[in-house]
Write an enzyme that holds these catalytic residues in place. Structure first.
Site, PDB file in Angstrom:
ATOM      1  N   GLN A  43       0.807  -1.215   0.000  1.00  9.60           N
ATOM      2  CA  GLN A  43       0.000   0.000   0.000  1.00  9.60           C
ATOM      3  C   GLN A  43       0.843   1.269   0.000  1.00  9.60           C
ATOM      4  OE1 GLN A  43      -2.937   0.182   3.124  1.00  9.60           O
ATOM      5  NE2 GLN A  43      -4.036  -1.620   2.417  1.00  9.60           N
ATOM      6  N   HIS A  66      -1.759   1.486   5.686  1.00 11.91           N
ATOM      7  CA  HIS A  66      -2.267   2.688   6.354  1.00 11.91           C
ATOM      8  C   HIS A  66      -1.180   3.713   6.667  1.00 11.91           C
ATOM      9  CE1 HIS A  66      -6.236   0.612   7.807  1.00 11.91           C
ATOM     10  NE2 HIS A  66      -5.940   0.376   6.529  1.00 11.91           N
TER      11      HIS A  66
END
Length: 373
Positions: free
Chosen positions: A83, A145
């Site tokens: 991510q 995140h």
């Protein structure tokens, strides 16, 4: 019922559910393609455009064409994960005087990493003198995140969005670290003396707000900070940010865990801010734009949120601080949209979150009035 009446009703139904393209009369053009997971872009004076690729490259679009070689001078210690990698690119409010460009990227390794803010100088061809301004702490495990968006306030300080690391969500309520927070810094990376936690010995002095999950959209409108935030399975949010306020995660949420387990029984608690808009099921908002351009006057003043799960851009209209309507745009692309930006001429630019990602430009169809009914 006559055949003429049936035909009239069918026609009315077609108009009521007409696609956004017919209602708003736009055309989507391809500016560049073949970028590897493009993440952010910035418009340079004179017409050039900088685009980040999550895999660690900064690219230049010049004269409408993607230059074949990546831009030199980008930090070489970027941690690239599922991510994360190279994320934001943004220009200094005084860019034409100092040439400063800001980048965010992950630093460290998979067992120990977090978000970093860097500043370098652009000379028209490459970056020079990349300098670390801020490292989010603590370094944590995993590749999820990171937040990574930045925006500048009227006083020219900046707000950086951060994530909760996914596996450390309870830390979003801990003011002693940067996990699940927004932080405010000067353009040199120092802590402004009027930050809400600047005088507390038990808190990270950079904190601007807390109780966030993964904020990947930020916009400043008339001095007011707005942010879009990923929920888990549901509970995505658009928030009006109050300095020092707590936005509740994970004590307050409209979402549930990916296992369908309940995260919290509460959707509100005293002392915790409520979202202005929330989405359940999730749309996965990956950015935020407040449109002020002239090419689409019917969109002026509205928020635009690129979405990953819904594969669209959500147009959100607010009136007196409350939601007054939404529209799903650009779903015909069938692509995860990572970013949406307003160009100097008022066009919208989109980035698709793909291994062979595209830079797209949205303009009105020639000759259309584009007026709100």
């Amino acid at each position: 019922m006559s055949s003429r009446t049936v035909a009239l009703l069918l026609c009315m139904a077609c108009l009521a559910f007409a696609p956004a393209q017919a209602r708003d009369a736009y055309r989507i053009e391809t500016v560049a393609e073949g970028l590897e997971y493009p993440w952010s872009l910035a418009f340079l004076p004179g017409g050039d455009v900088l685009v980040t690729e999550r895999v660690g490259r900064l690219r230049l679009i010049r004269d409408g064409r993607l230059q074949p070689a990546p831009v030199e001078g980008v930090p070489g210690d970027i941690h690239v994960g599922r991510q994360t990698g190279l994320m934001e690119v943004a220009l200094d409010p005084r860019f034409e005087e100092n040439g400063f460009v800001y980048l965010t990227h992950a630093y460290g390794t998979t067992p120990a990493n977090n978000t970093r803010l860097v500043r370098a100088r652009w000379d028209g061809e490459r970056l020079h003198g990349a300098r670390v301004l801020f490292d989010a702490l603590p370094a944590k495990a995993g590749d999820s995140h990171y937040g990574g968006r930045i925006a500048f306030l009227p006083d020219e300080t900046l707000v950086l969005t951060l994530g909760d690391a996914f596996v450390l969500r309870e830390e979003a309520q801990n003011p002693a670290n940067h996990l699940g927070k927004l932080v405010r810094l000067t353009r040199d990376g120092a802590v402004p003396g009027d930050n809400p936690f600047a005088d507390r010995s038990d808190a990270a002095r950079e904190i601007y707000s807390l109780g966030h999950r993964n904020v990947q959209g930020i916009a400043v409108v008339d001095g007011q900070v707005w942010a879009s935030e990923h929920g888990p399975r549901g509970g995505d949010e658009l928030n009006r940010i109050v300095p020092g306020a707590n936005y509740g995660w994970p004590l307050v949420t409209h979402g549930v865990d990916y296992t369908w387990a309940r995260i919290s029984p509460y959707t509100e608690l005293p002392g915790m801010e409520q979202p202005v808009v929330q989405w359940t099921p999730s749309i996965a908002p990956a950015g935020l734009l407040h449109y002020t351009g002239g090419l689409f006057p019917q969109w002026r003043g509205d928020f635009f949120l690129p979405t990953l799960a819904e594969k669209s851009v959500r147009r959100v209209r607010l009136r007196d601080g409350a939601e007054a309507g939404q529209e799903v745009l650009f779903a015909e692309l069938g692509a995860r949209i990572r970013d949406v930006r307003q160009a100097p001429d008022g066009a919208l630019w989109l980035l698709t979150d793909e291994e062979a990602g595209r830079v797209l430009r949205v303009v009105p169809v020639a000759g259309e009035a584009n007026e709100e009914e």
